[in-house]
Design a protein around this motif. Sequence first.
Motif, PDB file in Angstrom:
ATOM      1  N   LEU A  60       0.840  -1.189   0.000  1.00 24.65           N
ATOM      2  CA  LEU A  60       0.000   0.000   0.000  1.00 24.65           C
ATOM      3  C   LEU A  60       0.881   1.248   0.000  1.00 24.65           C
ATOM      4  O   LEU A  60       2.007   1.222   0.510  1.00 24.65           O
ATOM      5  CB  LEU A  60      -0.911   0.006   1.230  1.00 24.65           C
ATOM      6  CG  LEU A  60      -1.843  -1.203   1.388  1.00 24.65           C
ATOM      7  CD1 LEU A  60      -2.652  -1.083   2.679  1.00 24.65           C
ATOM      8  CD2 LEU A  60      -2.766  -1.354   0.199  1.00 24.65           C
ATOM      9  N   SER A  61       0.338   2.357  -0.532  1.00 23.85           N
ATOM     10  CA  SER A  61       1.106   3.601  -0.602  1.00 23.85           C
ATOM     11  C   SER A  61       1.092   4.363   0.717  1.00 23.85           C
ATOM     12  O   SER A  61       1.962   5.199   0.954  1.00 23.85           O
ATOM     13  CB  SER A  61       0.561   4.500  -1.710  1.00 23.85           C
ATOM     14  OG  SER A  61      -0.793   4.850  -1.449  1.00 23.85           O
ATOM     15  N   LYS A  62       0.117   4.093   1.566  1.00 24.81           N
ATOM     16  CA  LYS A  62       0.044   4.753   2.869  1.00 24.81           C
ATOM     17  C   LYS A  62       0.076   3.696   3.962  1.00 24.81           C
ATOM     18  O   LYS A  62      -0.446   2.602   3.788  1.00 24.81           O
ATOM     19  CB  LYS A  62      -1.244   5.575   2.985  1.00 24.81           C
ATOM     20  CG  LYS A  62      -1.248   6.824   2.126  1.00 24.81           C
ATOM     21  CD  LYS A  62      -2.540   7.603   2.273  1.00 24.81           C
ATOM     22  CE  LYS A  62      -2.648   8.217   3.635  1.00 24.81           C
ATOM     23  NZ  LYS A  62      -3.902   8.969   3.821  1.00 24.81           N
ATOM     24  N   HIS A  63       0.666   4.042   5.091  1.00 23.89           N
ATOM     25  CA  HIS A  63       0.833   3.085   6.186  1.00 23.89           C
ATOM     26  C   HIS A  63       0.293   3.662   7.486  1.00 23.89           C
ATOM     27  O   HIS A  63       1.046   4.033   8.371  1.00 23.89           O
ATOM     28  CB  HIS A  63       2.306   2.699   6.330  1.00 23.89           C
ATOM     29  CG  HIS A  63       2.840   2.069   5.095  1.00 23.89           C
ATOM     30  ND1 HIS A  63       3.555   2.779   4.166  1.00 23.89           N
ATOM     31  CD2 HIS A  63       2.728   0.821   4.611  1.00 23.89           C
ATOM     32  CE1 HIS A  63       3.876   1.980   3.161  1.00 23.89           C
ATOM     33  NE2 HIS A  63       3.387   0.780   3.415  1.00 23.89           N
ATOM     34  N   ASP A  64      -1.025   3.733   7.569  1.00 17.51           N
ATOM     35  CA  ASP A  64      -1.661   4.211   8.794  1.00 17.51           C
ATOM     36  C   ASP A  64      -2.895   3.356   9.067  1.00 17.51           C
ATOM     37  O   ASP A  64      -3.370   2.625   8.194  1.00 17.51           O
ATOM     38  CB  ASP A  64      -2.024   5.700   8.689  1.00 17.51           C
ATOM     39  CG  ASP A  64      -2.936   6.002   7.523  1.00 17.51           C
ATOM     40  OD1 ASP A  64      -4.109   5.587   7.558  1.00 17.51           O
ATOM     41  OD2 ASP A  64      -2.482   6.646   6.558  1.00 17.51           O
ATOM     42  N   ASP A 106      -6.027   4.015   9.465  1.00  9.57           N
ATOM     43  CA  ASP A 106      -7.220   4.290   8.661  1.00  9.57           C
ATOM     44  C   ASP A 106      -7.123   3.621   7.286  1.00  9.57           C
ATOM     45  O   ASP A 106      -8.080   3.004   6.813  1.00  9.57           O
ATOM     46  CB  ASP A 106      -7.412   5.802   8.514  1.00  9.57           C
ATOM     47  CG  ASP A 106      -8.727   6.153   7.862  1.00  9.57           C
ATOM     48  OD1 ASP A 106      -9.773   5.624   8.300  1.00  9.57           O
ATOM     49  OD2 ASP A 106      -8.712   6.953   6.894  1.00  9.57           O
ATOM     50  N   THR A 107      -5.968   3.720   6.653  1.00 13.61           N
ATOM     51  CA  THR A 107      -5.754   3.089   5.343  1.00 13.61           C
ATOM     52  C   THR A 107      -5.887   1.574   5.454  1.00 13.61           C
ATOM     53  O   THR A 107      -6.532   0.930   4.620  1.00 13.61           O
ATOM     54  CB  THR A 107      -4.369   3.468   4.782  1.00 13.61           C
ATOM     55  OG1 THR A 107      -4.288   4.887   4.669  1.00 13.61           O
ATOM     56  CG2 THR A 107      -4.119   2.830   3.427  1.00 13.61           C
ATOM     57  N   PHE A 108      -5.284   0.997   6.494  1.00 11.61           N
ATOM     58  CA  PHE A 108      -5.369  -0.456   6.690  1.00 11.61           C
ATOM     59  C   PHE A 108      -6.808  -0.884   6.919  1.00 11.61           C
ATOM     60  O   PHE A 108      -7.273  -1.882   6.367  1.00 11.61           O
ATOM     61  CB  PHE A 108      -4.479  -0.901   7.851  1.00 11.61           C
ATOM     62  CG  PHE A 108      -2.994  -0.821   7.578  1.00 11.61           C
ATOM     63  CD1 PHE A 108      -2.492  -0.581   6.307  1.00 11.61           C
ATOM     64  CD2 PHE A 108      -2.092  -0.989   8.600  1.00 11.61           C
ATOM     65  CE1 PHE A 108      -1.137  -0.515   6.051  1.00 11.61           C
ATOM     66  CE2 PHE A 108      -0.719  -0.935   8.368  1.00 11.61           C
ATOM     67  CZ  PHE A 108      -0.244  -0.691   7.088  1.00 11.61           C
ATOM     68  N   LYS A 133      -9.602   0.603   5.913  1.00  9.40           N
ATOM     69  CA  LYS A 133     -10.355   0.718   4.659  1.00  9.40           C
ATOM     70  C   LYS A 133      -9.990  -0.414   3.706  1.00  9.40           C
ATOM     71  O   LYS A 133     -10.852  -0.976   3.031  1.00  9.40           O
ATOM     72  CB  LYS A 133     -10.105   2.077   4.011  1.00  9.40           C
ATOM     73  CG  LYS A 133     -10.781   3.218   4.739  1.00  9.40           C
ATOM     74  CD  LYS A 133     -10.468   4.561   4.101  1.00  9.40           C
ATOM     75  CE  LYS A 133     -11.128   5.686   4.880  1.00  9.40           C
ATOM     76  NZ  LYS A 133     -10.724   7.005   4.387  1.00  9.40           N
ATOM     77  N   PHE A 134      -8.708  -0.751   3.650  1.00  6.75           N
ATOM     78  CA  PHE A 134      -8.267  -1.857   2.798  1.00  6.75           C
ATOM     79  C   PHE A 134      -8.922  -3.170   3.236  1.00  6.75           C
ATOM     80  O   PHE A 134      -9.473  -3.907   2.413  1.00  6.75           O
ATOM     81  CB  PHE A 134      -6.734  -1.972   2.840  1.00  6.75           C
ATOM     82  CG  PHE A 134      -6.190  -3.164   2.118  1.00  6.75           C
ATOM     83  CD1 PHE A 134      -6.211  -3.234   0.738  1.00  6.75           C
ATOM     84  CD2 PHE A 134      -5.662  -4.234   2.826  1.00  6.75           C
ATOM     85  CE1 PHE A 134      -5.719  -4.348   0.068  1.00  6.75           C
ATOM     86  CE2 PHE A 134      -5.163  -5.353   2.179  1.00  6.75           C
ATOM     87  CZ  PHE A 134      -5.194  -5.406   0.789  1.00  6.75           C
ATOM     88  N   GLU A 151      -8.193   1.532  -3.247  1.00  6.09           N
ATOM     89  CA  GLU A 151      -7.399   2.740  -3.046  1.00  6.09           C
ATOM     90  C   GLU A 151      -6.115   2.437  -2.270  1.00  6.09           C
ATOM     91  O   GLU A 151      -6.132   1.685  -1.297  1.00  6.09           O
ATOM     92  CB  GLU A 151      -8.235   3.775  -2.280  1.00  6.09           C
ATOM     93  CG  GLU A 151      -7.562   5.119  -2.162  1.00  6.09           C
ATOM     94  CD  GLU A 151      -8.423   6.141  -1.432  1.00  6.09           C
ATOM     95  OE1 GLU A 151      -8.042   7.318  -1.476  1.00  6.09           O
ATOM     96  OE2 GLU A 151      -9.441   5.770  -0.811  1.00  6.09           O
ATOM     97  N   HIS A 152      -5.017   3.014  -2.711  1.00  8.79           N
ATOM     98  CA  HIS A 152      -3.684   2.931  -2.106  1.00  8.79           C
ATOM     99  C   HIS A 152      -2.943   1.624  -2.393  1.00  8.79           C
ATOM    100  O   HIS A 152      -1.817   1.452  -1.918  1.00  8.79           O
ATOM    101  CB  HIS A 152      -3.713   3.196  -0.592  1.00  8.79           C
ATOM    102  CG  HIS A 152      -4.242   4.547  -0.239  1.00  8.79           C
ATOM    103  ND1 HIS A 152      -3.609   5.713  -0.615  1.00  8.79           N
ATOM    104  CD2 HIS A 152      -5.350   4.926   0.425  1.00  8.79           C
ATOM    105  CE1 HIS A 152      -4.293   6.744  -0.180  1.00  8.79           C
ATOM    106  NE2 HIS A 152      -5.365   6.302   0.449  1.00  8.79           N
TER     107      HIS A 152
END
Length: 156
Positions: free
Chosen positions: A72-76, A78-80, A82-83, A130-131
């Motif tokens: 993933l392009s972001k590592h937080d 919230d991103t995890f 949503k993924f 996304e990401h």
Amino acid sequence: MELDRFDKHILEILTFEDLNLNELSERINLSVSSVHRRIKNLIDLKIMSGIKRDINYQKLGFSLHVLLQVSLSKHDADTFEKFLAELESIPEVINAFLVTGQSADFIVEVVAKDMENYSDILLKRIGKIEHVVALHSSFVIKQYDVLNCSGLLNRI
């Protein structure tokens, strides 16, 4: 937390065999209600997540078993989150692991009917989340059950 010999025996048996409460009760010489109580306690303590039945996906027509590395392009958090929520909407995804020490952030376990089905899952669904910036597929050739629960439980 201390597990007694009955708890360890229950875990050892359920690691290798698919038994109902009556059969388990007979094997370890405890009443059905006592075995049920112990299993509930092991679940409450999050030592077990339930009495899980293994599904033979090949018998259901899913001939491909894939371990997919996803970056993933972001590592937080919230991103995890949503993924993972997106993965839950894909029925062919049967497991997901957040990992370190790899070039990937997640290893996602996927089953598919054939290569065309997997291509759709990969390119039209997981690849569109996304990401997601990189995907690497490893196809399972054969699965081996090498669990040695009794050896592990003896160390507790």
